[in-house]
Design an enzyme around this catalytic site. Structure first.
Site, PDB file in Angstrom:
ATOM      1  N   SER A 142       0.859  -1.181   0.000  1.00  0.00           N
ATOM      2  CA  SER A 142       0.000   0.000   0.000  1.00  0.00           C
ATOM      3  C   SER A 142       0.898   1.235   0.000  1.00  0.00           C
ATOM      4  CB  SER A 142      -0.840  -0.005   1.290  1.00  0.00           C
ATOM      5  OG  SER A 142      -1.483   1.242   1.485  1.00  0.00           O
ATOM      6  N   TYR A 155      -2.259  -1.246  10.400  1.00  0.00           N
ATOM      7  CA  TYR A 155      -2.195  -1.337   8.938  1.00  0.00           C
ATOM      8  C   TYR A 155      -0.853  -0.819   8.419  1.00  0.00           C
ATOM      9  CZ  TYR A 155      -4.043  -1.047   4.121  1.00  0.00           C
ATOM     10  OH  TYR A 155      -4.261  -1.206   2.776  1.00  0.00           O
TER      11      TYR A 155
HETATM   12  P1  NAD Z   1     -11.565  -6.029  -0.156  1.00  0.00           P
HETATM   13  O1  NAD Z   1     -12.176  -5.903   1.194  1.00  0.00           O
HETATM   14  O2  NAD Z   1     -12.357  -5.679  -1.371  1.00  0.00           O
HETATM   15  O3  NAD Z   1     -10.991  -7.495  -0.369  1.00  0.00           O
HETATM   16  C1  NAD Z   1     -10.313  -8.185   0.639  1.00  0.00           C
HETATM   17  C2  NAD Z   1     -10.286  -9.653   0.294  1.00  0.00           C
HETATM   18  O4  NAD Z   1      -9.655 -10.354   1.369  1.00  0.00           O
HETATM   19  C3  NAD Z   1     -11.678 -10.266   0.143  1.00  0.00           C
HETATM   20  O5  NAD Z   1     -11.649 -11.256  -0.870  1.00  0.00           O
HETATM   21  C4  NAD Z   1     -11.909 -10.899   1.506  1.00  0.00           C
HETATM   22  O6  NAD Z   1     -12.868 -11.958   1.485  1.00  0.00           O
HETATM   23  C5  NAD Z   1     -10.510 -11.424   1.790  1.00  0.00           C
HETATM   24  N1  NAD Z   1     -10.280 -11.726   3.202  1.00  0.00           N
HETATM   25  C6  NAD Z   1     -10.597 -10.973   4.299  1.00  0.00           C
HETATM   26  N2  NAD Z   1     -10.241 -11.634   5.418  1.00  0.00           N
HETATM   27  C7  NAD Z   1      -9.664 -12.804   5.018  1.00  0.00           C
HETATM   28  C8  NAD Z   1      -9.097 -13.915   5.703  1.00  0.00           C
HETATM   29  N3  NAD Z   1      -9.023 -13.957   7.040  1.00  0.00           N
HETATM   30  N4  NAD Z   1      -8.635 -14.957   4.968  1.00  0.00           N
HETATM   31  C9  NAD Z   1      -8.710 -14.936   3.618  1.00  0.00           C
HETATM   32  N5  NAD Z   1      -9.228 -13.922   2.914  1.00  0.00           N
HETATM   33  C10 NAD Z   1      -9.703 -12.875   3.616  1.00  0.00           C
HETATM   34  O7  NAD Z   1     -10.231  -5.144  -0.076  1.00  0.00           O
HETATM   35  P2  NAD Z   1      -9.259  -4.564  -1.203  1.00  0.00           P
HETATM   36  O8  NAD Z   1      -9.359  -3.095  -1.128  1.00  0.00           O
HETATM   37  O9  NAD Z   1      -9.441  -5.246  -2.504  1.00  0.00           O
HETATM   38  O10 NAD Z   1      -7.856  -4.942  -0.559  1.00  0.00           O
HETATM   39  C11 NAD Z   1      -6.998  -5.925  -1.084  1.00  0.00           C
HETATM   40  C12 NAD Z   1      -5.580  -5.629  -0.629  1.00  0.00           C
HETATM   41  O11 NAD Z   1      -5.171  -4.373  -1.181  1.00  0.00           O
HETATM   42  C13 NAD Z   1      -5.416  -5.512   0.884  1.00  0.00           C
HETATM   43  O12 NAD Z   1      -4.190  -6.088   1.279  1.00  0.00           O
HETATM   44  C14 NAD Z   1      -5.379  -4.003   1.099  1.00  0.00           C
HETATM   45  O13 NAD Z   1      -4.688  -3.664   2.246  1.00  0.00           O
HETATM   46  C15 NAD Z   1      -4.654  -3.571  -0.154  1.00  0.00           C
HETATM   47  N6  NAD Z   1      -4.852  -2.151  -0.498  1.00  0.00           N
HETATM   48  C16 NAD Z   1      -6.088  -1.649  -0.728  1.00  0.00           C
HETATM   49  C17 NAD Z   1      -6.228  -0.303  -1.074  1.00  0.00           C
HETATM   50  C18 NAD Z   1      -7.563   0.320  -1.375  1.00  0.00           C
HETATM   51  O14 NAD Z   1      -7.604   1.548  -1.502  1.00  0.00           O
HETATM   52  N7  NAD Z   1      -8.628  -0.426  -1.520  1.00  0.00           N
HETATM   53  C19 NAD Z   1      -5.094   0.502  -1.148  1.00  0.00           C
HETATM   54  C20 NAD Z   1      -3.848  -0.050  -0.902  1.00  0.00           C
HETATM   55  C21 NAD Z   1      -3.734  -1.385  -0.568  1.00  0.00           C
END
Ligand code: NAD
Length: 260
Positions: A142, A155
């Protein structure tokens, strides 16, 4: 380009993980999906990938906040696809609060999934990749792996940890065909961020779209969200021959967030 490659994408029932799984599959990779959610919706996504891209797509449920289930998940994925060439460590959660109010169980949960699962998944996948002399580890860190924000202690600590761990994986595997890189997205409009937009709307007494603009303007100079498709294309690039000498890096895709 990725035909014959076998890719495991954690947390791919939604958001960024699903975007990356679709991008890898559209380039010919077989994929394992993982995560939580409505079983019918997950099955629909899985089937869509098989029908649209003509690849094998499997869904394996596992709670990756547990060390043993994470390691078992990798072995189950290897059995399902006949091996593993690409591991995308993407599953993640968020919790926001001041350090002194941060619930201990939320700290433990964020560290377990956002950091420790990357370690356990990688540890289980590496022996397979080293034996075959080719592998790609892609860690979704991130902008918070490079800079901090208030109220995101767990985080930010986890994501900085992921950036450091990525460098160690790269060094330990330099020259053996396995690369490790982190992608550092800024705001992506997924369910994880939608909850933060809703919280901002409630706090400021605005509608959702006004809150989304406020969220962007605080951090992301482009004032535009990064898309899961753009992140998917970056993951495909990291799997290409062009990226064979790219290892231990953090690739920012954040609309300028960390440029200032
Ligand atoms: P999201 O909530 O849409 O997806 C998260 C996924 O993780 C889902 O498929 C969920 O079912 C799964 N998950 C949650 N708990 C779990 C567990 N215990 N075991 C297995 N799977 C589990 O979130 P996202 O925004 O797509 O985030 C994905 C990654 O990207 C994360 O690591 C997040 O930190 C990172 N990220 C997101 C953003 C953003 O702005 N959305 C920015 C930077 C980094």
């Amino acid at each position: 380009m990725l035909s014959g490659k076998r890719a495991v994408i954690t947390g791919s029932t939604s958001g960024i993980g699903l975007g990356i799984a679709r991008a890898l599959a559209s380039n010919g990779a077989d994929v394992v999906l993982n995560g939580f959610g409505d079983p019918q919706a997950i099955e629909k996504e899985r089937l869509n990938i098989e029908l649209e891209f003509g690849v094998k797509a499997r869904f394996i449920q596992a709670d990756l906040s547990q060390a043993q289930s994470t390691r078992q998940f990798i072995e189950d994925s290897v059995s399902a696809l006949g091996g593993i060439d690409i591991l995308v460590n993407n599953a993640g959660i968020q919790h926001t609060d001041l350090i002194e109010n941060f619930p201990i169980d939320r700290w433990d949960a964020v560290i377990a999934l956002n950091l420790s699962a990357v370690f356990h998944g990688t540890a289980a996948a590496l022996p397979h990749m080293k034996t075959q002399g080719w592998g790609r580890i892609i860690n979704i860190a991130s902008a918070h792996g490079l800079v901090a924000s208030a109220q995101k202690s767990a985080y930010v600590a986890a994501k900085h940890g992921v950036v450091g761990l990525t460098k160690v994986i790269a060094l330990e595997n330099a020259g053996n065909g396995v690369t490790a890189n982190a992608i550092c997205p800024g705001w992506v409009r997924t369910p994880l961020v939608e909850r933060q937009i809703e919280a901002m709307a409630a706090k400021n007494g605005t509608d959702i779209e006004t809150a989304a603009k406020e969220l962007l303007s605080e951090k992301q100079p482009s004032l535009q969200f990064v898309s899961p498709e753009q992140l998917g294309a970056a993951a495909v690039f990291l799997c290409s021959d062009a990226a064979a000498q790219m290892t231990g890096t953090s690739l920012s895709m954040d609309g300028g967030w960390t440029a200032r």
